[in-house]
Enzyme design. Structure first.
Site, mmCIF file in Angstrom:
data_model
loop_
_atom_site.group_PDB
_atom_site.id
_atom_site.type_symbol
_atom_site.label_atom_id
_atom_site.label_comp_id
_atom_site.label_asym_id
_atom_site.label_seq_id
_atom_site.Cartn_x
_atom_site.Cartn_y
_atom_site.Cartn_z
ATOM 1 N N ASP A 1 37.627 69.967 52.970
ATOM 2 C CA ASP A 1 38.151 68.402 52.856
ATOM 3 C C ASP A 1 39.272 68.625 54.021
ATOM 4 O O ASP A 1 39.618 69.700 54.276
ATOM 5 C CB ASP A 1 38.760 68.147 51.321
ATOM 6 C CG ASP A 1 38.727 66.621 51.109
ATOM 7 O OD1 ASP A 1 38.737 66.351 50.309
ATOM 8 O OD2 ASP A 1 38.971 66.106 52.290
HETATM 9 C C1 GLC Z 1 39.649 62.777 52.550
HETATM 10 C C2 GLC Z 1 38.640 62.900 51.237
HETATM 11 C C3 GLC Z 1 37.373 63.313 51.725
HETATM 12 C C4 GLC Z 1 37.043 62.561 52.967
HETATM 13 C C5 GLC Z 1 37.716 63.312 54.095
HETATM 14 C C6 GLC Z 1 37.506 62.531 55.558
HETATM 15 O O1 GLC Z 1 40.905 63.309 52.117
HETATM 16 O O2 GLC Z 1 39.180 63.696 50.240
HETATM 17 O O3 GLC Z 1 36.549 62.603 50.556
HETATM 18 O O4 GLC Z 1 35.410 62.659 53.202
HETATM 19 O O5 GLC Z 1 39.171 63.498 53.716
HETATM 20 O O6 GLC Z 1 38.040 61.213 55.400
#
Ligand code: GLC
Length: 733
Positions: free
Chosen positions: A265
């Protein structure tokens, strides 16, 4: 001599016998087996090029190998549609003008259809949009389990039951990946709340982990063949999920034999050695401005960038480690960016709109219709009051990373005007919630009293009221980054609804939300519809359901409890939710959702699997094809189902299994099969469902395997988790 040589070269050229490249570039040959291509490409790469594959080069892209013509990977959110373009180096929107999308319904709505065919249509459509927008990885779907109704991101997930989420996530992933776009199932694992999501350290039993929280991820990997999976922010038993030996190495890459890429993430990596040795493959989002003056955030300073390169050079980490990661990234690139056979996708076409509307129509749940106000016959009313901010508010913007820039978004008000005519429909906002803010609660700029007075005034002189409220995508509502602060509807809605009920008996309550909520006004309500977040076609779907053009067939993918303390996660003090700021213990263990309500004999407001129709259905008695089964058998169940009403409709029949004399604690019953059955008025059919005996097993912590005791099981057909129709006993030898 030269003349002779050049003459020879000209003759050679004319003859077409060009000099063949000396070394056949096997990795470029799509007819070569994947692993041969991977090995060949890897053999040509330098150490620096291999390390580069393992981390971001921008906000939403990671390196390729330019020298070898191996393209970079472009990723995009999210689970409900392809997000607008983001800046290279920040979270800001890039301001493009060709990046609008079809906004599909939220995944709770998809789960509420209980129809895996809709999942496949959804995945195919959103995959076509991602393909058309030249994305290699779509950062969705999410399948974290709904253990608390306060989780800000439940709207992005598929409910409280691992079996329902597993059945619904597999076709979505297959549909996306048919387009040569990787799905990225997330957030692996135990990211079941937003509060302290970056570090909360989850403790739970192996049974809860394997029986509740892993199954949907396992199905994504072992049945759907998902090409990427996103590590979550939180910790699991002391280690960050993006660098966790148990979840990434032992379970995902060991027990499930995952051959794809683990993507962090954004900002989920914390330690070079742990990320390297515990199965992290592509590090994203660690620094939010890679080219900033202070090198701290530069992409080369990522954990799996220079620091990793140093450890490889010094021998502290063997080169085989980066070869393994680079091989996975190359496999992902060959499946997506370098896949020459992939289709070309499509964007914002009629077909996608129809998929969105059909998912919304099949997901909307009719919870109450006691005076048959629904379906609405417009000719019976002179004035219809539409009241509530959610009748007009965009619910595709905000909410965090699942935000979208839809080509269009039909609001409930627009849909209702279209359906019943502008002459009949009058609107009052009723309440105001303020701007969709990501990380602060901006109060409404409107005067609450005047809004409420105007709404009550309008309701008092209208024949019918359609109230459209619920939650929204503001922070501390259905929004990433924070959890809800209360189980109540926000912005003074409970008071407003009670006031409306005093001045008009004909009120259709339509709630848009991704979470359950308290219903203090329910005893006074005759009509209640749970309509989720429907995306671009929300207003048309709601209007088609309320008018009866479409017969509702959705069923709840999670329990609606009467009050917060009825939920297992809220029955053991703060250590069970939200935790003590560092650690959290899932003390309700395997008893999540209806498993808790059943076992503790708590009556839910509306149960898991519940949903009404404008017609009625009659179930026959369930029977099994045998009395006794061995462990590797499949149980064939059947019963009749009849549409006993005057309208065509669809019923989601469910089968729950119980083991009354289990040797371990087991939930009173667990969902083990379901089917959405379409029947014309008066039509009946014999429903056939099968349950594998091995799916009746529980996870035995001592032997670390699934185990089934020779025992008696009870299999019941049901129209919801509390509406059991009949049961049949079977023996497992
Ligand atoms: C965010 C979210 C994830 C997302 C990523 C990119 O923090 O937790 O679901 O795909 O970052 O935006």
């Amino acid at each position: 001599m030269n003349k002779l040589k050049s003459l020879f070269m000209i003759l050679l050229a004319i003859s077409g016998l060009q000099a063949q490249p000396t070394v056949k570039q096997v990795y470029l040959d799509k007819n070569q087996p994947m692993e041969v291509r991977v090995k060949d490409a890897l053999s040509r790469m330098t150490l620096e090029e291999k390390v580069a594959l393992c981390h971001a080069q921008s906000k939403f892209s990671s390196h390729g190998v330019p020298r070898l013509g191996i393209p970079e990977l472009w990723m995009s959110d999210g689970p409900h549609g392809v997000r607008m373009e983001i800046m290279w180096d920040s979270w800001d929107h890039a301001g493009w003008t060709n990046d609008s999308c079809t906004a599909f319904p939220a995944l709770t709505c998809l789960a509420a259809t209980w129809n895996p065919e809709m999942s496949h249509l959804y995945g195919k459509a959103i995959g076509e949009e991602a393909r058309y927008r030249r994305k290699d990885v779509l950062l969705g779907p999410g399948v974290n389990i709904y253990r608390t109704p306060l989780n800000g991101r439940n709207f992005e997930y598929m409910g409280e039951d691992p079996y329902l989420a597993s059945r619904m996530v597999v076709p979505y992933i297959k549909g996306v990946q048919e387009n040569g776009v990787a799905a990225c199932v997330k957030h692996y694992v135990l990211n079941n709340q937003e509060k302290w999501r970056g570090h909360i350290d989850v403790e739970l039993s192996d049974r809860a982990l394997y029986e509740i929280y892993l199954p949907a991820f396992e199905a994504a990997v072992t049945e759907a063949g998902v090409w990427t999976i996103m590590g979550s922010y939180n910790k699991v038993r002391g280690q960050h999920a993006c660098e966790n030996n148990l979840t990434l190495m032992k379970i995902l890459k060991g027990e499930w034999n995952f051959d794809g890429c683990v993507i962090t993430d954004w900002g989920g990596a914390h330690n070079t050695k742990d990320a390297a040795l515990n199965g992290q493959d592509i590090e994203m989002g660690t620094g939010t401005n890679g080219f900033s003056a202070n090198k701290k955030n530069a992409y080369d300073n990522y954990f799996l960038a220079d620091p990793y390169l140093q450890m490889l050079r010094s021998g502290e980490i063997p080169v085989s480690n980066v070869d393994e990661k680079a091989s996975r990234v190359l496999r992902l690139i060959f499946r997506t960016a370098m896949n020459q056979d992939k289709p070309f996708g499509a964007l914002c076409n009629q077909e996608h709109s129809e998929v969105g509307r059909a998912v919304s129509e099949q997901g909307i749940v009719l919870l109450k219709n006691s005076t048959k106000l629904l379906p609405i016959d417009g000719s019976r009313y002179k004035t219809i009051a539409v009241i509530g901010e959610n009748a007009t508010r965009s619910l595709t913007e905000g909410g965090g990373s699942s935000e979208l820039k839809p080509k269009y978004e039909i609001s409930p008000l627009q849909g209702l005007i279209e359906k019943f005519g502008a002459d009949k429909i009058k609107y009052a906002m009723g309440y105001g919630s303020g701007a969709p803010a990501y990380d602060q609660v901006k109060s409404s700029p409107y005067n609450a009293d005047s809004l409420r007075k105007a709404a009550i005034e309008l309701a008092s002189k209208s024949d019918l009221v359609i109230y459209v409220g619920g939650l929204n995508k503001n922070t501390h509502q259905d929004c990433e980054g924070n959890d809800r602060l209360s189980y109540d509807l926000p912005f003074g809605q409970n008071e407003l609804i009670s006031e409306l009920q005093k001045v008009n008996k004909n009120i259709v309550l339509v709630m848009l939300s991704g979470n359950a909520y308290a219903m203090p006004w329910l005893s006074q309500a005759t009509t209640l519809v749970q309509a989720w977040y429907g995306g671009s076609e929300a207003g048309n779907a709601i209007a088609n359901i309320l008018s009866g053009n479409v017969n509702p067939s959705g069923k709840l993918p999670f329990t609606f409890g009467e009050k917060l303390s009825d939920y297992g996660a809220h029955s053991f003090g703060t250590i069970a939710y939200p935790g003590d700021e560092t650690k959290e213990e899932y003390r309700e263990d395997i008893l999540v959702g209806y498993r808790w309500f059943d076992t503790k004999k708590i009556n839910p407001q509306f149960p898991f699997g519940y949903g009404l129709s404008y017609t009625t259905f009659e179930y026959g008695k369930i029977s099994a094809d045998k009395k006794e089964y061995s462990a590797d058998d499949t149980i064939q169940l059947s019963f009749t189902l009849k549409n006993t009403g005057s309208r065509d409709g669809a019923e989601v029949v469910q089968v729950y299994a119980s083991e009354p004399n289990a040797s371990v604690v087991r939930p009173t019953k667990e969902l083990k099969a379901f089917k959405k059955v379409f029947l014309k008025a008066g039509e009946s059919t014999i429903v056939g469902l099968s349950v594998k005996v091995k799916d009746l097993a529980y996870f035995d912590e001592n032997s670390h395997t699934w185990h089934i005791d020779p025992s008696t099981f009870v299999l019941s057909n049901a129209s919801s988790s509390t509406d059991i129709v009949s049961s049949v006993k079977i023996k497992v030898k």
